[in-house]
Design a protein around this motif. Structure first.
Motif, PDB file in Angstrom:
ATOM      1  N   LYS A  20      -3.509   7.891 -11.291  1.00 48.14           N
ATOM      2  CA  LYS A  20      -3.993   8.397 -10.501  1.00 48.14           C
ATOM      3  C   LYS A  20      -4.714   9.032  -9.561  1.00 48.14           C
ATOM      4  O   LYS A  20      -5.430   9.847 -10.208  1.00 48.14           O
ATOM      5  N   ILE A  21      -4.563   8.901  -8.238  1.00 42.51           N
ATOM      6  CA  ILE A  21      -5.426  10.109  -7.375  1.00 42.51           C
ATOM      7  C   ILE A  21      -4.928  11.047  -7.096  1.00 42.51           C
ATOM      8  O   ILE A  21      -3.669  11.615  -6.252  1.00 42.51           O
ATOM      9  N   THR A  22      -5.418  12.175  -7.533  1.00 45.55           N
ATOM     10  CA  THR A  22      -4.993  13.583  -7.153  1.00 45.55           C
ATOM     11  C   THR A  22      -5.047  14.167  -5.976  1.00 45.55           C
ATOM     12  O   THR A  22      -5.659  13.485  -5.060  1.00 45.55           O
ATOM     13  N   ASP A  23      -4.143  15.264  -5.753  1.00 42.25           N
ATOM     14  CA  ASP A  23      -3.978  15.409  -3.927  1.00 42.25           C
ATOM     15  C   ASP A  23      -5.298  15.978  -4.085  1.00 42.25           C
ATOM     16  O   ASP A  23      -5.853  16.370  -2.395  1.00 42.25           O
ATOM     17  N   GLY A  24      -5.843  16.980  -4.805  1.00 41.07           N
ATOM     18  CA  GLY A  24      -7.349  17.667  -4.546  1.00 41.07           C
ATOM     19  C   GLY A  24      -8.154  16.485  -4.094  1.00 41.07           C
ATOM     20  O   GLY A  24      -9.748  16.560  -3.196  1.00 41.07           O
ATOM     21  N   VAL A  25      -8.229  15.505  -3.904  1.00 46.48           N
ATOM     22  CA  VAL A  25      -8.951  14.269  -4.272  1.00 46.48           C
ATOM     23  C   VAL A  25      -8.831  13.397  -3.206  1.00 46.48           C
ATOM     24  O   VAL A  25      -9.726  13.526  -1.981  1.00 46.48           O
ATOM     25  N   ILE A  26      -7.665  13.310  -2.362  1.00 45.08           N
ATOM     26  CA  ILE A  26      -6.748  13.237  -1.109  1.00 45.08           C
ATOM     27  C   ILE A  26      -7.411  13.809  -0.456  1.00 45.08           C
ATOM     28  O   ILE A  26      -8.037  13.575   0.728  1.00 45.08           O
ATOM     29  N   GLY A  83     -14.452  -2.599  -9.591  1.00 45.13           N
ATOM     30  CA  GLY A  83     -14.271  -4.469 -10.073  1.00 45.13           C
ATOM     31  C   GLY A  83     -12.811  -4.858  -9.714  1.00 45.13           C
ATOM     32  O   GLY A  83     -13.457  -6.099 -10.090  1.00 45.13           O
ATOM     33  N   ARG A  84     -12.162  -3.693  -8.820  1.00 48.12           N
ATOM     34  CA  ARG A  84     -10.763  -4.344  -9.354  1.00 48.12           C
ATOM     35  C   ARG A  84     -11.027  -4.993  -7.475  1.00 48.12           C
ATOM     36  O   ARG A  84     -11.372  -5.218  -6.877  1.00 48.12           O
ATOM     37  N   ALA A  85      -9.612  -5.954  -7.480  1.00 51.27           N
ATOM     38  CA  ALA A  85      -8.903  -6.806  -6.321  1.00 51.27           C
ATOM     39  C   ALA A  85      -8.654  -6.334  -5.048  1.00 51.27           C
ATOM     40  O   ALA A  85      -8.051  -5.608  -6.230  1.00 51.27           O
ATOM     41  N   LEU A  86      -8.633  -7.395  -4.306  1.00 52.92           N
ATOM     42  CA  LEU A  86      -8.049  -6.744  -3.210  1.00 52.92           C
ATOM     43  C   LEU A  86      -6.990  -6.006  -3.516  1.00 52.92           C
ATOM     44  O   LEU A  86      -6.279  -5.199  -2.829  1.00 52.92           O
ATOM     45  N   ALA A  87      -5.652  -6.966  -4.106  1.00 52.04           N
ATOM     46  CA  ALA A  87      -4.510  -7.267  -4.380  1.00 52.04           C
ATOM     47  C   ALA A  87      -4.169  -6.057  -4.731  1.00 52.04           C
ATOM     48  O   ALA A  87      -3.433  -5.746  -5.185  1.00 52.04           O
ATOM     49  N   GLU A  88      -5.266  -5.344  -5.992  1.00 53.24           N
ATOM     50  CA  GLU A  88      -4.467  -4.900  -7.145  1.00 53.24           C
ATOM     51  C   GLU A  88      -5.149  -3.399  -5.669  1.00 53.24           C
ATOM     52  O   GLU A  88      -4.537  -2.207  -6.979  1.00 53.24           O
ATOM     53  N   GLU A 148      -0.943  -0.258  -4.569  1.00 60.02           N
ATOM     54  CA  GLU A 148      -0.466   1.158  -4.525  1.00 60.02           C
ATOM     55  C   GLU A 148      -0.518   2.022  -4.303  1.00 60.02           C
ATOM     56  O   GLU A 148      -0.495   3.163  -3.513  1.00 60.02           O
ATOM     57  N   TYR A 149      -2.041   2.238  -3.837  1.00 62.04           N
ATOM     58  CA  TYR A 149      -3.394   3.437  -3.703  1.00 62.04           C
ATOM     59  C   TYR A 149      -3.122   3.112  -2.094  1.00 62.04           C
ATOM     60  O   TYR A 149      -4.250   3.927  -1.499  1.00 62.04           O
ATOM     61  N   ARG A 150      -3.375   2.050  -0.945  1.00 56.14           N
ATOM     62  CA  ARG A 150      -3.534   1.719   0.596  1.00 56.14           C
ATOM     63  C   ARG A 150      -2.782   2.650   0.950  1.00 56.14           C
ATOM     64  O   ARG A 150      -3.518   3.725   2.438  1.00 56.14           O
ATOM     65  N   GLU A 151      -1.406   2.759   1.192  1.00 56.32           N
ATOM     66  CA  GLU A 151      -0.878   3.889   1.715  1.00 56.32           C
ATOM     67  C   GLU A 151      -1.757   5.326   1.790  1.00 56.32           C
ATOM     68  O   GLU A 151      -1.421   6.353   2.774  1.00 56.32           O
ATOM     69  N   ASN A 160     -12.818  -4.425   5.424  1.00 61.24           N
ATOM     70  CA  ASN A 160     -12.787  -3.285   5.566  1.00 61.24           C
ATOM     71  C   ASN A 160     -11.551  -3.219   6.605  1.00 61.24           C
ATOM     72  O   ASN A 160     -10.723  -4.244   6.212  1.00 61.24           O
ATOM     73  N   LEU A 161     -10.710  -2.301   5.661  1.00 59.13           N
ATOM     74  CA  LEU A 161      -9.278  -1.695   5.162  1.00 59.13           C
ATOM     75  C   LEU A 161      -8.518  -1.818   6.085  1.00 59.13           C
ATOM     76  O   LEU A 161      -7.055  -2.487   6.209  1.00 59.13           O
ATOM     77  N   LYS A 162      -8.709  -1.182   7.415  1.00 60.97           N
ATOM     78  CA  LYS A 162      -8.087  -0.399   8.269  1.00 60.97           C
ATOM     79  C   LYS A 162      -8.168  -2.091   9.542  1.00 60.97           C
ATOM     80  O   LYS A 162      -7.257  -2.055   9.994  1.00 60.97           O
ATOM     81  N   LYS A 163      -9.361  -2.797   9.113  1.00 61.79           N
ATOM     82  CA  LYS A 163      -9.218  -3.672  10.462  1.00 61.79           C
ATOM     83  C   LYS A 163      -8.550  -5.791   9.532  1.00 61.79           C
ATOM     84  O   LYS A 163      -8.062  -6.339  10.159  1.00 61.79           O
TER      85      LYS A 163
END
Length: 273
Positions: free
Chosen positions: A20-26, A44-49, A52-55, A73-76
């Motif tokens: 998980k990504i903690t609130d403090g890190v976000i 090392g992860r693929a884009l597909a992986e 669950e974290y993109r949002e 480029n994640l936004k574009k």
């Protein structure tokens, strides 16, 4: 030195022990971006992986993925840089594990391709913590090798999950001498990437894209597949939970991944608070 970019490894670094990504890190990531700094994944992860974290990471624009083979480029939703394995190399890697009890995982065109029947058995390959993610995001096939030959798309990276460290070493010996990068990951995984392609290579590509000197970058990591980017970046930061190799070459150390070490790295060294 005033640093402008920070590259964050995911597993064991940005993600805590529960993935998980903690609130403090976000919060720290958002604050850095709001202050005009660049924050990138270095995974090392693929884009597909990343699904669950993109949002949670919607403010983050860049990602060094697939151990440097894909810079994105994640936004574009645009590729900045991509490198694939030569097909002759792919064939030799497949031959090296033919008939062996090895989970062959392919990263191809940003997809995470896995043998469907083996995903529930990933504990056997010391990868059990990834079962929920693989069930959700993988392109599930009957046989990954057969799939590749029918799919005929380029492969950026091959992960070979073994049942024991000794089996991994045996595979490494078979592949020794090939023009590839081989890195140990997790307990029994062997990562195969194109020669010269590492997270450090990906960081250089991103810095070029941003018209920035590599000395203005920071890398944060915990494991052997972070060593090259730690050596490449202007400042190398090891997590408190980092292995001995990463700690040895790091310039500084922060708290572990269960105590917001990434937030500490951002505030202390990127934002200089």
């Amino acid at each position: 030195m005033k640093y402008e970019l920070i590259g964050l490894d995911m597993d064991g670094t940005m993600l805590n022990s529960e993935k998980k990504i903690t609130d403090g890190v976000i919060k720290a990531i958002k604050e850095a971006i709001a202050n005009g700094k660049y924050v990138s994944l270095s995974s090392g992860r693929a884009l597909a992986e990343l699904t669950e974290y993109r949002e949670m990471l919607k403010d983050m624009e860049y990602a060094i993925l697939e151990s440097g083979a894909l810079v994105y480029n994640l936004k574009k939703d645009e590729i900045i840089s991509v490198v694939t394995l030569d097909e002759d190399i792919v064939k030799k890697v497949f031959e090296a594990v033919k008939g062996k009890d090895v989970f062959v995982h392919l990263i191809s065109q940003g997809r995470s391709v896995s043998p469907e029947k083996l995903i529930p058995k990933m504990d056997k390959y010391h990868m059990g913590v990834y079962i929920p993610m693989y069930e959700k995001v993988c392109t599930k096939v009957e046989d990954t090798i057969k799939f590749h030959y029918e799919d005929k798309q380029g492969i950026e990276k091959i992960n070979l999950f073994h049942t024991t460290p000794q089996d991994r070493e045996n595979t490494r010996k078979k592949l020794q001498g090939l023009p590839i990068e081989m890195l140990d990951a997790e307990e029994t995984s062997l990562e195969i990437s194109p020669l010269g392609v590492t997270k450090g290579f990906g960081l250089k590509k991103l810095c070029e894209y941003l018209n920035m000197g590599i000395e203005q970058s920071i890398a944060v990591g915990d494991a052997d597949n972070d060593l090259d980017i730690l050596k490449t970046a202007g400042l190398a930061i090891a997590m408190g939970n980092a292995n001995e190799n990463a700690q040895k070459i790091a310039d500084v150390k922060v708290a572990d991944n269960d105590h917001d070490g990434v937030a500490e790295a951002i505030y202390k060294y990127l934002l200089e608070k």
